[in-house]
Each structure stands twice: as C-alpha cells, then as structure tokens.
Design an enzyme around this catalytic site. Structure first.
Site, PDB file in Angstrom:
ATOM      1  N   GLY A  13      -6.954   2.703   0.914  1.00 52.45           N
ATOM      2  CA  GLY A  13      -7.468   3.729   1.823  1.00 52.45           C
ATOM      3  C   GLY A  13      -7.391   3.293   3.265  1.00 52.45           C
ATOM      4  O   GLY A  13      -8.310   3.546   4.060  1.00 52.45           O
ATOM      5  N   ALA A  14      -6.275   2.655   3.644  1.00 52.49           N
ATOM      6  CA  ALA A  14      -6.176   1.964   4.930  1.00 52.49           C
ATOM      7  C   ALA A  14      -5.717   2.836   6.086  1.00 52.49           C
ATOM      8  O   ALA A  14      -5.669   2.364   7.221  1.00 52.49           O
ATOM      9  CB  ALA A  14      -5.224   0.768   4.795  1.00 52.49           C
ATOM     10  N   GLY A  17     -10.470   6.072   8.774  1.00 50.01           N
ATOM     11  CA  GLY A  17     -11.860   5.771   8.478  1.00 50.01           C
ATOM     12  C   GLY A  17     -12.164   4.294   8.382  1.00 50.01           C
ATOM     13  O   GLY A  17     -11.676   3.479   9.175  1.00 50.01           O
ATOM     14  N   ARG A  39      -1.433   6.375   0.530  1.00 43.56           N
ATOM     15  CA  ARG A  39      -0.563   7.231  -0.283  1.00 43.56           C
ATOM     16  C   ARG A  39       0.730   7.545   0.449  1.00 43.56           C
ATOM     17  O   ARG A  39       1.742   7.856  -0.174  1.00 43.56           O
ATOM     18  CB  ARG A  39      -1.290   8.530  -0.639  1.00 43.56           C
ATOM     19  CG  ARG A  39      -2.477   8.322  -1.570  1.00 43.56           C
ATOM     20  CD  ARG A  39      -3.125   9.635  -2.000  1.00 43.56           C
ATOM     21  NE  ARG A  39      -2.258  10.374  -2.897  1.00 43.56           N
ATOM     22  CZ  ARG A  39      -2.624  11.451  -3.570  1.00 43.56           C
ATOM     23  NH1 ARG A  39      -3.854  11.928  -3.427  1.00 43.56           N
ATOM     24  NH2 ARG A  39      -1.784  12.079  -4.377  1.00 43.56           N
ATOM     25  N   THR A  40       0.724   7.491   1.785  1.00 45.61           N
ATOM     26  CA  THR A  40       1.914   7.814   2.579  1.00 45.61           C
ATOM     27  C   THR A  40       2.170   6.699   3.592  1.00 45.61           C
ATOM     28  O   THR A  40       1.785   6.819   4.758  1.00 45.61           O
ATOM     29  CB  THR A  40       1.739   9.166   3.301  1.00 45.61           C
ATOM     30  OG1 THR A  40       0.521   9.132   4.069  1.00 45.61           O
ATOM     31  CG2 THR A  40       1.667  10.305   2.292  1.00 45.61           C
ATOM     32  N   ASP A  81      -1.244   4.782  -4.426  1.00 44.53           N
ATOM     33  CA  ASP A  81      -1.740   6.063  -4.908  1.00 44.53           C
ATOM     34  C   ASP A  81      -2.630   5.790  -6.122  1.00 44.53           C
ATOM     35  O   ASP A  81      -2.157   5.351  -7.169  1.00 44.53           O
ATOM     36  CB  ASP A  81      -0.567   6.970  -5.297  1.00 44.53           C
ATOM     37  CG  ASP A  81      -0.994   8.355  -5.752  1.00 44.53           C
ATOM     38  OD1 ASP A  81      -2.194   8.551  -6.035  1.00 44.53           O
ATOM     39  OD2 ASP A  81      -0.127   9.250  -5.843  1.00 44.53           O
ATOM     40  N   LEU A  82      -3.928   6.050  -5.986  1.00 43.01           N
ATOM     41  CA  LEU A  82      -4.906   5.693  -7.011  1.00 43.01           C
ATOM     42  C   LEU A  82      -5.299   6.876  -7.890  1.00 43.01           C
ATOM     43  O   LEU A  82      -6.274   6.799  -8.629  1.00 43.01           O
ATOM     44  CB  LEU A  82      -6.159   5.121  -6.338  1.00 43.01           C
ATOM     45  CG  LEU A  82      -5.926   3.947  -5.388  1.00 43.01           C
ATOM     46  CD1 LEU A  82      -7.235   3.555  -4.704  1.00 43.01           C
ATOM     47  CD2 LEU A  82      -5.311   2.757  -6.104  1.00 43.01           C
ATOM     48  N   TYR A 173     -21.175  11.766  -7.332  1.00 42.05           N
ATOM     49  CA  TYR A 173     -20.787  10.699  -6.407  1.00 42.05           C
ATOM     50  C   TYR A 173     -21.676   9.472  -6.599  1.00 42.05           C
ATOM     51  O   TYR A 173     -21.188   8.334  -6.657  1.00 42.05           O
ATOM     52  CB  TYR A 173     -20.879  11.203  -4.970  1.00 42.05           C
ATOM     53  CG  TYR A 173     -20.448  10.194  -3.935  1.00 42.05           C
ATOM     54  CD1 TYR A 173     -19.099   9.912  -3.730  1.00 42.05           C
ATOM     55  CD2 TYR A 173     -21.389   9.522  -3.157  1.00 42.05           C
ATOM     56  CE1 TYR A 173     -18.692   8.980  -2.788  1.00 42.05           C
ATOM     57  CE2 TYR A 173     -20.994   8.592  -2.198  1.00 42.05           C
ATOM     58  CZ  TYR A 173     -19.644   8.325  -2.019  1.00 42.05           C
ATOM     59  OH  TYR A 173     -19.258   7.400  -1.082  1.00 42.05           O
ATOM     60  N   LYS A 177     -20.645   5.509  -7.676  1.00 35.53           N
ATOM     61  CA  LYS A 177     -20.959   4.335  -6.872  1.00 35.53           C
ATOM     62  C   LYS A 177     -21.922   3.390  -7.582  1.00 35.53           C
ATOM     63  O   LYS A 177     -21.852   2.175  -7.406  1.00 35.53           O
ATOM     64  CB  LYS A 177     -21.523   4.771  -5.517  1.00 35.53           C
ATOM     65  CG  LYS A 177     -20.472   5.447  -4.625  1.00 35.53           C
ATOM     66  CD  LYS A 177     -19.268   4.539  -4.395  1.00 35.53           C
ATOM     67  CE  LYS A 177     -18.261   5.149  -3.429  1.00 35.53           C
ATOM     68  NZ  LYS A 177     -17.118   4.249  -3.146  1.00 35.53           N
TER      69      LYS A 177
END
Length: 284
Positions: A13-14, A17, A39-40, A81-82, A173, A177
């Site tokens: 998720g780099a 954010g 993902r891209t 891509d997770l 959610y 977590k």
C-alpha cells in the site's frame, strides 16, 4: 535494536497515505532497497529531495564528499495486488529471489468497511477481509523463510485502534484488525529464539484519504468529532522509530490510547462511551 543499514524493506500500500509516508521516512534511513508495493507500479510517483522525511539533517550540512556517501536507498515500485490468493502468488513470483531477501516487511495496505452491518455491501466485506487479514498472513508466510534462514528480520502489521476498541458501525473492520492483532502476537511468540521479530502498530486516526472516507461512513451513525487526527509523516516516524527499537507493539497515543485502555477494562466502560457516541438512526 534493529539496524536498518544495508537492509531491504517491502511496504504494501505504498502509493499513498501511511504507506507513502513510510516509504518517505525509510528513504532517510540507511537501507539498501525499498520495495514500494502497489497495484499500479507505473503510477508510483518518484520521491523528490523534499520527500525524504527521515534524512539526517547532518547529512544536509556535510561536505559534498560526505553527503555523497550518505546515499539514499534505491526505491523500486513493485507490483503488489493483495485482492486474491492468485494475485498474491503472482506478485510473489514476479519478485522472484528478491522476496527471500526482504529483511523488513510492513503489511500496511488495507481497505475499510463500516456502517450498520445489515447495510454493508457483502462483496466489500469479503474484499476487506482478504486485504486486511488474509493477505497479511499469506504474504508474511511467503517472506518468512528468507528471514528465518538469515535468523534476522522483522514483520510489522498495521493493526489499528479498531483491533482493540470495538465500536458499533465498525463490526467487520474491527474484526479484521482484531485478527491482525491475534495473528501478530501469535506469530511473535512462535518466532521466539529465531532472530525474527513481529510487531503490530495500533494506528490511530491518521490524516489520509482513508480517514476522510472512514469519517464519512462511520459519521452517519457515530460521533467522530473527537477522533485523533495524526499527520501521516508523524505516524510514519513513530513506526520507523519503533522498528529500530525492536518494539513488540506501537501504542497509538492520544484519545486512541485512552480508548484502548478502556477496552482492556470492564465492558461497561466501552459500552458507556459507545452509547453516548452511537445512534442507529442516521445522524443529522
């Protein structure tokens, strides 16, 4: 203490954010390589000099020759891509031997679901559990053998205050977590004596697009006005400092820490807080 000198980090998720802030913070540490998982990869914006938030100020003032020695680590955007078992395996295959050279894995990527349970989209719930929990276990499993062989390394998981303080409008959610907390703590004990460590970060409200979206969704039924709002670079700095200090857990601080403490006490404490903040009817 964990010495980051010459190490390789993989951050999921780099692209934005907290993930982006972590890459920028790590860029100021003496790593060898940062794999920025997204993902891209082609859309990952290269870091500029001003983005290197962790860079030592002394290096900026050093003579040119000394500054040249304090080179920044290589930052390489990689496909991550997770969204399914198949995509994770494909991305790991793309990394090849590099996957087993990862010394620091930061499972940061996440999705958010919220609102009254009966109104939540079922496809969104499945996608969220996949990214927030299943992918964390899957990717950690794939990276771990290399760390165990070297008897060194660290796995860092983004757990969130929702993993401790289980408020209404956050059913799914919070469950994901809480699962991350359980997974990390179990893994930490499993790894004892191996040279590999595991840490979870109890992330508070961090100023990102995801926080804005969370407040919008949760705010229909719960008062979010007193939520913590920590700048992403400030939180990233705390995460990296906790990594270097080999912490077991990074506490959230602020009001989020008070919520965590209340959650550890008698249930009526959190019940009372939730009762004041929550309404099944949409808030005005």
């Amino acid at each position: 203490m964990m010495d980051l000198t010459g190490t390789t980090a993989l951050v999921t998720g780099a692209s934005r954010g907290i993930g982006r802030a972590l890459v920028e913070r790590l860029a100021g540490a003496p790593l060898k390589l940062i794999l920025a998982g997204t993902r891209t990869p082609e859309s990952f914006e290269p870091l500029t000099a001003g983005d290197e938030a962790g860079r030592d100020a002394d290096a900026e003032m050093a003579p040119q020759g000394a500054a040249a020695k304090a080179r920044l680590p290589e930052i390489r955007p990689v496909h991550m891509d997770l969204s399914s078992r198949e995509t994770i395996e494909h991305c790991c295959e793309e990394l090849g031997a590099q996957l087993q050279r990862v010394d620091l894995l930061i499972n940061n990527a996440g999705l958010m679901t919220g609102g009254l349970l009966e109104q939540q989209n079922i496809d969104a719930i499945y996608a969220m559990f996949q990214v927030n929990l299943v992918a964390v276990a899957h990717l950690t499993r794939n990276v771990l053998p290399g760390m165990l062989e070297r008897r060194a390394g660290m796995v860092v998981n983004n757990a969130s205050i929702s993993g401790y303080a289980h408020f209404p409008a956050a059913t799914t959610y919070a469950a994901s977590k809480a699962g991350v907390v359980a997974f990390t703590e179990s893994l930490r004990r499993e790894l004892r004596g191996s040279g590999v460590r595991a840490m979870h970060a109890i992330t508070p409200g961090v100023e990102t697009e995801m926080l804005a979206r969370t407040q919008e969704v949760y705010g229909r039924h719960i008062d979010t006005s007193r939520w913590d709002r920590v700048p992403a670079p400030a939180w990233a700095a705390k995460v990296v400092a906790a990594i270097e200090a080999n912490k077991r857990v990074l506490e959230p601080g602020g009001r989020s820490e008070l919520a965590r403490i209340a959650a550890a006490g008698p249930a009526f404490l959190l019940d009372a807080i939730a009762a004041r903040a929550f309404s099944r009817r949409p808030r005005a």
